[in-house]
Enzyme design. Sequence first.
Site, short mmCIF file in Angstrom:
data_model
loop_
_atom_site.label_atom_id
_atom_site.label_comp_id
_atom_site.label_asym_id
_atom_site.label_seq_id
_atom_site.Cartn_x
_atom_site.Cartn_y
_atom_site.Cartn_z
N LYS A 163 1.24 4.25 -3.04
CA LYS A 163 0.64 5.53 -2.75
C LYS A 163 2.09 6.43 -2.95
CE LYS A 163 -2.65 7.10 -1.55
NZ LYS A 163 -3.69 7.77 -1.87
N TYR A 187 0.88 -1.28 0.13
CA TYR A 187 0.20 0.00 -0.05
C TYR A 187 0.91 1.04 -0.14
CZ TYR A 187 -3.03 3.55 1.81
OH TYR A 187 -3.97 4.82 2.27
#
Length: 302
Positions: A146, A142
């Site tokens: 990002k 994740y």
Amino acid sequence: MHEDSGTQRAPGTPTPETTARWAVVGAAGMLGHDMVARLERGGRDVTGLVRDTLDVTDAAACVEVLAGFDVVVNCTAWTAVDDAETHEAAAFAVNAVGAANLARAAAAHGARLVQVSTDYVFAGSATQPYEADAEIAPVSAYGRTKAAGEWAVLAASPEHMVVRTAWLYGAAGGSFPRTIARVAAERGAVSVVDDQRGQPTWTGDVADLVLRLVDAEVAGGIFHATSSGEATWFDFAREAVATAGLDPEVVTPTTSADFVRPAPRPAYSVLGHASLVAAGVEPIGDWRGRWAVAGQDVVATS
């Protein structure tokens, strides 16, 4: 958009800020909902976009749908942190490619993009707050996706902004304090990790800060939209349970070692606000004071 210093407007005269057209991508989410609500309260021209109206992984669709907007706020993301460990390509498609598509489309239309990002871009091993210019070192899928999205956005235009936030809660969706209050009421006891530190942050405050940043016409770059102060998840859980009218003693501390998840969680997620101060924009207040304002509405829907 700047006025000459001697220019005066009659009361009620529209300004460039109030006539700007805003698009909020991911308007169905907790932050997107509050972003739209904040803009509407401020009398702004805002359109909420959801997956049915804009697929961010479709570059051509981004160019088409974003035509005519002046400010685009990207609140959409693959936020299933644990699932991203085994579906990194899918998370990358939304968090990195999607952000790049929006950033390029906004730039093509002369619009400004505000990309919402996360504390997960940092390793979480610091002992003092991460400032906006601190080295990123994501340790999860994740976080990597990002971080790639941040790079793509800032590369697309010097006017674009990245706004990192963390530990979000709000009344419009599922969040940690609501879940903890419900579990404590149902089971009479709940254990929460006490070795991860961060800043519980209300989505309403993030929305307000985004509006203030855009209205202040700050230069593009990275800013941190978290509450001031810091807490552990255990600290926050006790506040949530107490707000729900329960005895906070039903919350007991545990460690991350006793609560292993597929994706590693940053042990230290406290973000600094120096770039906000340098831009003349006031940071969000202390997390306990902000929870006192918003908390009742959050746990009331649990």
